[in-house]
Design a protein around this motif. Structure first.
Motif, PDB file in Angstrom:
ATOM      1  N   VAL A 211       0.694  -1.190   0.009  1.00 54.01           N
ATOM      2  CA  VAL A 211       0.070  -0.067   0.006  1.00 54.01           C
ATOM      3  C   VAL A 211       0.825   1.179  -0.001  1.00 54.01           C
ATOM      4  O   VAL A 211       0.533   2.522  -0.694  1.00 54.01           O
ATOM      5  CB  VAL A 211      -0.908  -0.146   1.239  1.00 54.01           C
ATOM      6  N   LYS A 233      15.939   1.330  -5.692  1.00 50.42           N
ATOM      7  CA  LYS A 233      15.888   0.606  -4.299  1.00 50.42           C
ATOM      8  C   LYS A 233      16.221   2.010  -3.306  1.00 50.42           C
ATOM      9  O   LYS A 233      16.636   2.719  -3.828  1.00 50.42           O
ATOM     10  CB  LYS A 233      16.336  -0.652  -4.107  1.00 50.42           C
ATOM     11  N   VAL A 252       9.024   4.371   5.609  1.00 50.68           N
ATOM     12  CA  VAL A 252       8.820   3.413   6.746  1.00 50.68           C
ATOM     13  C   VAL A 252       9.510   3.971   7.774  1.00 50.68           C
ATOM     14  O   VAL A 252      10.663   4.360   7.240  1.00 50.68           O
ATOM     15  CB  VAL A 252       8.769   1.897   6.560  1.00 50.68           C
ATOM     16  N   ARG A 258      17.890   5.225   8.829  1.00 53.20           N
ATOM     17  CA  ARG A 258      19.181   4.931   8.095  1.00 53.20           C
ATOM     18  C   ARG A 258      19.482   6.347   7.336  1.00 53.20           C
ATOM     19  O   ARG A 258      20.585   6.492   7.194  1.00 53.20           O
ATOM     20  CB  ARG A 258      18.667   3.713   6.919  1.00 53.20           C
ATOM     21  N   SER A 280       3.406   2.724   8.252  1.00 51.75           N
ATOM     22  CA  SER A 280       3.665   1.455   8.039  1.00 51.75           C
ATOM     23  C   SER A 280       4.100   0.675   9.371  1.00 51.75           C
ATOM     24  O   SER A 280       3.853  -0.694   9.286  1.00 51.75           O
ATOM     25  CB  SER A 280       4.448   0.958   6.944  1.00 51.75           C
ATOM     26  N   ARG A 302       1.453   8.961   9.906  1.00 55.08           N
ATOM     27  CA  ARG A 302       0.123   8.243   9.628  1.00 55.08           C
ATOM     28  C   ARG A 302       0.054   6.973   9.805  1.00 55.08           C
ATOM     29  O   ARG A 302       0.832   6.277   9.762  1.00 55.08           O
ATOM     30  CB  ARG A 302      -0.246   9.062   8.101  1.00 55.08           C
ATOM     31  N   GLY A 304      -2.330   3.200   8.711  1.00 51.00           N
ATOM     32  CA  GLY A 304      -2.948   2.860   7.562  1.00 51.00           C
ATOM     33  C   GLY A 304      -2.908   0.933   7.461  1.00 51.00           C
ATOM     34  O   GLY A 304      -2.092   0.506   8.385  1.00 51.00           O
ATOM     35  N   MET A 310      -5.284   4.376   3.915  1.00 47.63           N
ATOM     36  CA  MET A 310      -4.820   5.341   5.073  1.00 47.63           C
ATOM     37  C   MET A 310      -6.201   5.529   5.894  1.00 47.63           C
ATOM     38  O   MET A 310      -7.224   5.901   5.458  1.00 47.63           O
ATOM     39  CB  MET A 310      -4.217   6.590   4.506  1.00 47.63           C
ATOM     40  N   SER A 406       8.417  -5.764  10.827  1.00 49.57           N
ATOM     41  CA  SER A 406       9.788  -5.656  10.806  1.00 49.57           C
ATOM     42  C   SER A 406      10.300  -4.992   9.377  1.00 49.57           C
ATOM     43  O   SER A 406       9.912  -5.234   8.435  1.00 49.57           O
ATOM     44  CB  SER A 406      10.459  -6.974  10.765  1.00 49.57           C
ATOM     45  N   PHE A 439      15.561  -2.096  12.107  1.00 56.33           N
ATOM     46  CA  PHE A 439      14.116  -2.608  11.370  1.00 56.33           C
ATOM     47  C   PHE A 439      13.134  -2.268  12.554  1.00 56.33           C
ATOM     48  O   PHE A 439      12.013  -2.407  12.213  1.00 56.33           O
ATOM     49  CB  PHE A 439      13.925  -3.956  11.322  1.00 56.33           C
ATOM     50  N   LYS A 465      15.508 -20.196   5.586  1.00 57.17           N
ATOM     51  CA  LYS A 465      15.958 -19.543   4.655  1.00 57.17           C
ATOM     52  C   LYS A 465      15.790 -20.166   3.173  1.00 57.17           C
ATOM     53  O   LYS A 465      15.479 -19.459   2.327  1.00 57.17           O
ATOM     54  CB  LYS A 465      17.392 -19.111   4.644  1.00 57.17           C
ATOM     55  N   PHE A 471      12.772 -11.539   4.604  1.00 61.66           N
ATOM     56  CA  PHE A 471      12.386 -10.630   5.652  1.00 61.66           C
ATOM     57  C   PHE A 471      11.581 -11.385   6.678  1.00 61.66           C
ATOM     58  O   PHE A 471      11.391 -10.728   7.909  1.00 61.66           O
ATOM     59  CB  PHE A 471      11.611  -9.292   5.162  1.00 61.66           C
TER      60      PHE A 471
HETATM   61  C1  MCA Z   1      15.503  -6.601   4.612  1.00 65.24           C
HETATM   62  N1  MCA Z   1      16.084  -7.292   5.449  1.00 65.24           N
HETATM   63  C2  MCA Z   1      15.066  -7.398   6.475  1.00 65.24           C
HETATM   64  C3  MCA Z   1      14.045  -6.333   6.035  1.00 65.24           C
HETATM   65  N2  MCA Z   1      14.379  -6.209   4.831  1.00 65.24           N
HETATM   66  N3  MCA Z   1      14.809  -7.961   7.478  1.00 65.24           N
HETATM   67  C4  MCA Z   1      13.755  -8.004   8.372  1.00 65.24           C
HETATM   68  N4  MCA Z   1      12.923  -7.023   8.011  1.00 65.24           N
HETATM   69  C5  MCA Z   1      12.959  -6.191   6.598  1.00 65.24           C
HETATM   70  N5  MCA Z   1      11.959  -5.499   6.486  1.00 65.24           N
HETATM   71  C6  MCA Z   1      17.024  -8.488   5.396  1.00 65.24           C
HETATM   72  C7  MCA Z   1      17.203  -9.337   4.442  1.00 65.24           C
HETATM   73  O1  MCA Z   1      16.459 -10.724   4.948  1.00 65.24           O
HETATM   74  C8  MCA Z   1      18.748  -9.566   4.381  1.00 65.24           C
HETATM   75  O2  MCA Z   1      19.163 -10.554   5.490  1.00 65.24           O
HETATM   76  C9  MCA Z   1      19.145  -8.038   4.626  1.00 65.24           C
HETATM   77  O3  MCA Z   1      18.325  -7.614   5.415  1.00 65.24           O
HETATM   78  C10 MCA Z   1      19.604  -7.653   3.400  1.00 65.24           C
HETATM   79  O4  MCA Z   1      18.452  -7.501   2.460  1.00 65.24           O
HETATM   80  P1  MCA Z   1      18.160  -6.340   1.500  1.00 65.24           P
HETATM   81  O5  MCA Z   1      16.816  -6.776   0.816  1.00 65.24           O
HETATM   82  O6  MCA Z   1      19.554  -5.866   0.516  1.00 65.24           O
HETATM   83  O7  MCA Z   1      17.474  -5.262   2.470  1.00 65.24           O
HETATM   84  P2  MCA Z   1      17.344  -3.680   2.388  1.00 65.24           P
HETATM   85  O8  MCA Z   1      17.450  -3.254   0.790  1.00 65.24           O
HETATM   86  O9  MCA Z   1      18.211  -2.979   3.179  1.00 65.24           O
HETATM   87  O10 MCA Z   1      15.937  -3.504   2.930  1.00 65.24           O
HETATM   88  C11 MCA Z   1      15.580  -3.027   3.908  1.00 65.24           C
HETATM   89  C12 MCA Z   1      14.361  -1.958   3.558  1.00 65.24           C
HETATM   90  C13 MCA Z   1      13.272  -2.941   3.109  1.00 65.24           C
HETATM   91  C14 MCA Z   1      14.757  -0.918   2.778  1.00 65.24           C
HETATM   92  C15 MCA Z   1      14.014  -1.294   4.850  1.00 65.24           C
HETATM   93  O11 MCA Z   1      12.844  -4.011   3.871  1.00 65.24           O
HETATM   94  C16 MCA Z   1      12.052  -2.015   2.735  1.00 65.24           C
HETATM   95  O12 MCA Z   1      11.726  -1.352   1.670  1.00 65.24           O
HETATM   96  N6  MCA Z   1      10.906  -1.968   3.630  1.00 65.24           N
HETATM   97  C17 MCA Z   1       9.723  -1.119   3.424  1.00 65.24           C
HETATM   98  C18 MCA Z   1       8.515  -2.090   3.330  1.00 65.24           C
HETATM   99  C19 MCA Z   1       7.061  -1.309   2.977  1.00 65.24           C
HETATM  100  O13 MCA Z   1       7.194  -0.652   1.995  1.00 65.24           O
HETATM  101  N7  MCA Z   1       6.369  -1.575   3.559  1.00 65.24           N
HETATM  102  C20 MCA Z   1       4.966  -0.829   3.514  1.00 65.24           C
HETATM  103  C21 MCA Z   1       3.948  -1.940   3.694  1.00 65.24           C
HETATM  104  P3  MCA Z   1      20.040 -11.721   5.084  1.00 65.24           P
HETATM  105  O14 MCA Z   1      21.439 -10.877   4.743  1.00 65.24           O
HETATM  106  O15 MCA Z   1      20.235 -12.415   6.354  1.00 65.24           O
HETATM  107  O16 MCA Z   1      19.460 -12.517   4.051  1.00 65.24           O
HETATM  108  S1  MCA Z   1       2.386  -1.296   3.369  1.00 65.24           S
HETATM  109  C22 MCA Z   1       1.660  -0.931   5.096  1.00 65.24           C
HETATM  110  O17 MCA Z   1       2.307  -1.739   5.702  1.00 65.24           O
HETATM  111  C23 MCA Z   1       0.463  -0.060   5.326  1.00 65.24           C
HETATM  112  C24 MCA Z   1      -0.640  -0.460   4.936  1.00 65.24           C
HETATM  113  C25 MCA Z   1       0.960   1.270   5.598  1.00 65.24           C
HETATM  114  O18 MCA Z   1       0.320   1.799   6.701  1.00 65.24           O
HETATM  115  O19 MCA Z   1       1.631   1.699   4.910  1.00 65.24           O
END
Ligand code: MCA
Ligand code: AMP
Length: 506
Positions: A211, A233, A252, A258, A280, A302, A304, A310, A406, A439, A465, A471
């Motif tokens: 979302v 990304k 988020v 970061r 989120s 906010r 949602g 939202m 997370s 996280f 894994k 994640f």
């Molecule tokens: C990556 N890793 C994580 C996560 N992301 N571990 C826990 N939680 C996470 N979210 C781990 C991977 O498993 C991997 O571990 C290592 O981190 C590197 O992965 P990589 O993909 O390179 O990570 P990154 O690019 O640094 O990603 C982190 C991030 C990503 C940018 C924070 O998680 C992200 O984009 N999050 C946003 C999520 C989002 O858009 N949510 C909205 C949902 P290993 O090396 O051990 O394999 S919408 C929602 O919730 C509602 C409706 C709302 O209100 O919005």
């Protein structure tokens, strides 16, 4: 007849100058509004040429790209139903979604085409295309042969636009069905509430399968005719480099944490910024304050859900209070309910329930589940626990659903426990969320071995894994002799959370 197709409203907001820049990517590409118009028309015509049934689902698991966004918009435009899937999902997860949603079209990355198409064919879906983040793949090859003119399909407000899978407290994921009307009402409300202005430029740094990145960010920019700076990304240094060219950013909490680690984040780099939105997951008050101090900007938090888009927001003009999610958005009614179903007064903690034009149409093919989540008088039970303070600000203080958030992704302990419990030698397991400096929260698994078996925590993590989205993997796994239980024999997860809470202390 009025067309309630969400795309029609977004298209109507395109600026008169269709040659102006609509999207600028981190690898130096520019897309004009005309490119978006033509690209979505061609993709919509491709979908039309497949002669899909009404309400057909278009399931998409691809890397982030402007073409992937255009595929979403083309799906709306053609009146079909978009089903975005996290790129981290592996074969068992994908097999479930494809079997459950029965999509008519599946689009995946070229590198995954072998296994994804196999799953699709097994489920009877034969329209499988590839799409990569470098403007290649069979989807674009086929669309290139289609006309760049397409009349936006007529839709009713209640027609489905998207299905977003969101896991339940028990069992498998449920598909939340969102209509054109749900999303359009939310986009229009946010345009006013966040005071989008002509000339706004959004940095788009989120994934586009949930979302936040797919709806809040993309609809927000498009319905304001605003340019997006498109990052494939999240890269904190790149965001800092781009901040001087932008006015709006959404992230988020992990993204803010970061960014704060970047020395280049200063008042000067944020000089043109108008709005920082977070959501989120809970934004820690320390992050909120550090951001204020460093940049001079107050993050607007906010709240949602996939089922509702939202729901609440801190005000744009009034005081933005850290640790709160602000007020119910215009048109949304929110109440806090006690155990006996009574509405609680200010200050008392209970279950958050909501009603409004943004609230979804139900769970895909789960009428019973849908019924359970609504009250007799039509409120949706969010599963979040909160209170409304004396000034009307809403605080989320916990969750009644067993969920770990997370880095903005949802992880359902029941799903992970299911996988662990199926491993040889495991008697039982519990997965709990503990605080994490990056996280926000991460999962930790606590496992008991069967009599006579010896288990190794690292081996359990390695085995997880191999089958699950990365994640979702617990960051640590402990093998113990027993789990704390209450008199009913139920595992007391609160005690486990307490016991492991300092595991990742900053
Ligand atoms: C990556 N890793 C994580 C996560 N992301 N571990 C826990 N939680 C996470 N979210 C781990 C991977 O498993 C991997 O571990 C290592 O981190 C590197 O992965 P990589 O993909 O390179 O990570 P990154 O690019 O640094 O990603 C982190 C991030 C990503 C940018 C924070 O998680 C992200 O984009 N999050 C946003 C999520 C989002 O858009 N949510 C909205 C949902 P290993 O090396 O051990 O394999 S919408 C929602 O919730 C509602 C409706 C709302 O209100 O919005
Ligand atoms: P999802 O299932 O991905 O739609 O996640 C929705 C859940 O994210 C909500 O039910 C909340 O628990 C949580 N959430 C979203 N925004 C916030 C926020 N600002 N503060 C705390 N929790 C949030």
């Amino acid at each position: 007849m009025k067309n309630n197709n969400l795309f029609a409203a977004l298209r109507a907001a395109f600026p008169d100058d269709l040659d102006a820049s609509a999207v600028e990517t981190d690898n130096g590409l520019f897309y004009s509004w005309r490119d978006l118009e033509r690209g979505t028309a061609m993709l919509a015509n491709l979908l039309v040429s497949l002669q899909l049934p009404a309400g057909a689902r278009i399931a998409v698991q691809v890397e982030k790209s402007v073409e992937a966004m255009m595929l979403y918009l083309a799906t709306l435009r053609a009146g079909y139903v978009f089903l975005p899937l996290n790129t981290a999902y592996q074969s068992a997860e994908m097999a479930y979604f494809i079997a459950n949603a029965e999509p008519s079209v599946v689009v995946c990355s070229r590198k995954n085409f072998g296994w994804v198409s196999k799953i699709a064919f097994q489920q009877g879906t034969y329209n499988v295309f590839s799409l990569d983040d470098n403007r290649s793949g069979s989807l674009l090859d086929r669309a290139a042969q289609c006309s760049d003119r397409h009349e936006v399909v007529q839709c009713k407000a209640e027609d489905l636009a998207a299905i977003l899978y969101t896991s339940g407290t028990t069992g498998r994921s449920k598909g939340a069905m969102l209509s054109h009307g749900n999303m359009l009402s939310n986009a229009q409300v946010l345009k006013d509430y966040w005071a989008w202005k002509p000339g706004d430029v959004l940095i788009h740094a989120l994934p586009i399968f949930h979302v936040h990145g797919l709806f809040v960010a993309i609809h927000g920019a498009l319905i304001n005719g605003s340019k997006m700076i498109w990052l494939s990304k999240f890269d904190p240094q790149l965001v800092v480099d781009k901040l001087p060219e932008a006015t709006v950013f959404m992230g988020v909490p992990t993204l803010y944490v970061r960014l704060l680690a970047e020395l280049g984040l200063t008042r000067e780099t944020c000089r043109n910024m108008r709005l920082f939105v977070a959501g989120s997951a809970p934004l820690l008050i320390e992050t909120f304050r550090a951001w204020q101090e460093r940049t001079g900007h107050t993050i607007l938090e906010r709240y949602g859900m996939s089922e509702t888009a939202m729901l609440t927001s801190n005000p744009y003009d009034g005081e933005r209070r850290g640790g709160t999610v602000g007020f119910a958005l215009p048109g949304v009614t929110l109440r806090v309910q006690g155990d006996r179903g009574q509405t609680l007064p200010a200050g008392e903690v209970g279950g958050i329930e909501v009603k409004g034009p943004n609230v979804f149409q139900g769970y895909w093919r789960m009428p019973e589940k849908t019924k359970e989540e609504f009250t007799a008088d039509g409120y949706f039970r969010t599963g979040d626990v909160g209170k409304i303070d004396e000034r009307g600000y809403i605080h989320i203080v916990g969750r009644s659903k067993d969920l770990i958030i997370s880095g903005g992704y949802n992880v359902y302990p029941a799903e992970i426990e299911g996988y662990i419990n199926d491993m040889p030698g495991v008697a039982e397991s519990a997965v709990v969320g503990v605080p994490h400096p990056d996280f926000g929260e991460v999962g930790v698994a606590i496992v008991i071995a069967k009599p006579g078996s010896t288990l190794d925590g690292d081996a359990i993590i390695a085995a997880l894994k191999a089958g699950l989205a990365n994640f979702k993997i617990p960051k640590r796994c402990f093998v113990v002799n027993e789990l704390p239980r209450n008199t009913m024999g139920k595992v007391q997860k609160n005690l486990l959370r307490e016991q492991y809470k300092a595991l990742f202390a900053a």
